[in-house]
Design a protein around this motif. Sequence first.
Motif, short mmCIF file in Angstrom:
data_model
loop_
_atom_site.label_atom_id
_atom_site.label_comp_id
_atom_site.label_asym_id
_atom_site.label_seq_id
_atom_site.Cartn_x
_atom_site.Cartn_y
_atom_site.Cartn_z
N GLY A 312 -0.84 2.88 4.63
CA GLY A 312 -1.48 2.68 3.33
C GLY A 312 -1.75 1.23 2.99
N SER A 313 -0.94 0.32 3.56
CA SER A 313 -1.06 -1.09 3.17
C SER A 313 -1.74 -1.93 4.24
N VAL A 315 0.08 -3.48 6.31
CA VAL A 315 1.13 -4.43 6.66
C VAL A 315 2.13 -3.69 7.53
N SER B 150 4.09 -1.34 -3.21
CA SER B 150 3.65 -0.16 -2.45
C SER B 150 4.64 0.95 -2.67
N PHE B 152 5.42 4.87 -1.76
CA PHE B 152 4.94 5.84 -0.77
C PHE B 152 6.01 6.86 -0.43
N LYS B 153 5.57 7.91 0.24
CA LYS B 153 6.49 8.96 0.66
C LYS B 153 6.22 9.28 2.12
N VAL B 171 8.13 -0.72 -1.48
CA VAL B 171 8.25 -2.07 -0.92
C VAL B 171 7.50 -3.01 -1.85
N PRO B 177 -1.49 -6.39 0.05
CA PRO B 177 -1.73 -5.86 1.40
C PRO B 177 -3.22 -5.85 1.75
N PRO B 178 -3.55 -6.09 3.03
CA PRO B 178 -4.95 -6.16 3.44
C PRO B 178 -5.79 -4.93 3.10
N ARG B 179 -5.21 -3.73 3.18
CA ARG B 179 -6.01 -2.54 2.84
C ARG B 179 -6.38 -2.56 1.36
N LEU B 180 -5.49 -3.10 0.53
CA LEU B 180 -5.80 -3.23 -0.89
C LEU B 180 -6.85 -4.30 -1.13
N TYR B 278 2.15 9.84 1.88
CA TYR B 278 1.17 9.46 0.86
C TYR B 278 1.49 8.08 0.36
N LEU B 279 0.46 7.40 -0.12
CA LEU B 279 0.63 6.04 -0.60
C LEU B 279 -0.18 5.85 -1.86
N HIS B 281 -2.17 3.67 -4.42
CA HIS B 281 -2.94 2.43 -4.48
C HIS B 281 -3.23 2.07 -5.93
N GLU B 298 -3.48 8.24 -1.77
CA GLU B 298 -4.02 8.53 -0.44
C GLU B 298 -3.03 9.47 0.26
#
Lengths: 335, 335
Positions: A312-313, A315, B150, B152-153, B171, B177-180, B278-279, B281, B298
Amino acid sequence: MLSEIRKDPLSNDWVIIASERGGRPTDLKTETTKEEKGKFCPFCDSSEVSEPVKPHSICAATFAPDGKWMTRILPNKYPALMPEPILAQREMDDLYHCLTGVGGHEILVDSPKHDETLATMSKEQIEAIITNYQCRYSYWRKDPRITYLSVFKNHGKVAGASLHHPHSQLVATPLIPPRLTTELNESKEYFKLNNECLMCKILKTELENKHRLIFENNSVAAFCSFAPRFPFESLIVPKRHSASLEEITKEEISDLAEAMSVIFKKLDKLLNDPPFNYLIHVAPLRTPGLLYYHWHIEVILRLSQPAGFEWGSGVYINSVPPEDAALELNKVKIR
Amino acid sequence: MLSEIRKDPLSNDWVIIASERGGRPTDLKTETTKEEKGKFCPFCDSSEVSEPVKPHSICAATFAPDGKWMTRILPNKYPALMPEPILAQREMDDLYHCLTGVGGHEILVDSPKHDETLATMSKEQIEAIITNYQCRYSYWRKDPRITYLSVFKNHGKVAGASLHHPHSQLVATPLIPPRLTTELNESKEYFKLNNECLMCKILKTELENKHRLIFENNSVAAFCSFAPRFPFESLIVPKRHSASLEEITKEEISDLAEAMSVIFKKLDKLLNDPPFNYLIHVAPLRTPGLLYYHWHIEVILRLSQPAGFEWGSGVYINSVPPEDAALELNKVKIR
């Protein structure tokens, strides 16, 4: 050691090195999953390729001096992309777009012997594999629809290899993959600012400080990456600045084969035949002579499982500092 | 169907949809790996948290009307990042840089019951989980060193969950984070050009054409992603434009809990309790009121194994078109 957050200058990957999460690097050693006996292997067939690689093939294999095949090429039975369709962009609506799946997907059989691995092969066999890769770059360069060729190897079930027989794969795409685009951009930016190739600079740094260096000969160096996503993630890099594997000389092939042989023998001994992937990064096919790009091989071991945070991140959390990984590898004696 | 190459407008992911590679979407169904019986579970402890979350905690848990805990927070025994160190940049040499690993890593226990999953939980329990997430955003926002959280599960061993008891994680990082960063950039760019939020536009498109829609109620919609990296990859999105889960209302929590309950019940029935991540955002913590960003969840199923091609290129091969995945999910009857 406290955690560190590192950034890779080439890939822009952010990595958290959290050594307190793990034990010793070699604790990651996995039990080898033995292959089912008596299973039919489609790559073992000793006859020549019955069906030629479609649409045609300029270099179906490499051969030993006695005429027997050393490596050969098969069409992938379940191709992700196919050479037939015409490249076309399709508008789904004013938000989404897609391309027809034009491209190629081939299996490169890396040896006639079912049970060989890079750790047990002769140096000549690894040279044949590299020569085979070189041929495929020259082949696919001629297709004007293809802009990039990803050549890679999956070893072990966990690493995505569904068949045990040693093989590599290639996927030819009409797009330049995002990880490559990032590397190209970073390399270009660095070159503009420093009038020097970024990978040449990385190489110089790694050869000087030696903290992460794991192999060196006349024309090739290898080192654990400064910001590794995975434990023992490494780069194998030609010393001569060159944009693509296609430009490699016979001497360099021999030196690269030696590097690969030593590195995979050591990984095999240290971690008990670990599952791995490697991927060759070269300049895009339509711009071969790039001054600022330096081809290389990315090696990742699949001993840890990226989970929700990583997916998801973007990282990565890695429990093995690359300096520790290099230390362990340098302790391994082979022969 | 021929392969298609699709690009996701929000994440910039390139995906090859190669449906010829797979069989029916439900062929991916995995055998559930049963948990070892009699194993000690550190999350089952019925006493209250013995050691408070360090350095302090504003919201240790959510509670039922009878005073019993419904969710609680534990420090991660193997934290990737820790709140203690002072944030500092360290120059390794003139090429590499790193940050000290300041941040946080917590376990959010999602239920007192060891064997519950999102598919079997009451709606009230899922509401408690979401409320607990909301609390943690408010808590970490107060730490000036933290720029992103972040949440997430990981569910199932293959998806990276080392413990069976239902739990989430967070976290807290000093970096976005780059995806964000990619999502933020794409959203900003789209907003500049169209004076509209990109996710609002995606939502409108998905609700209109319904090809990928899998759930809708008053305030929440869910759909399979147009360019999914993984089979059945989906987005759960609040209809009201808002930058962070922190701003969610009681009614919206109830609607979101309904969406999650229905989606995970259906996935469970269709694919036999599949491993998933899942994460969440959200907008970065230091810029909460972003006009152009729209928070969402996500969801990815871990039924396929990314290999050398995916890791090296950043392009994903997926054998299940999202339109087929939505069709299968919409056929499932629950209760």
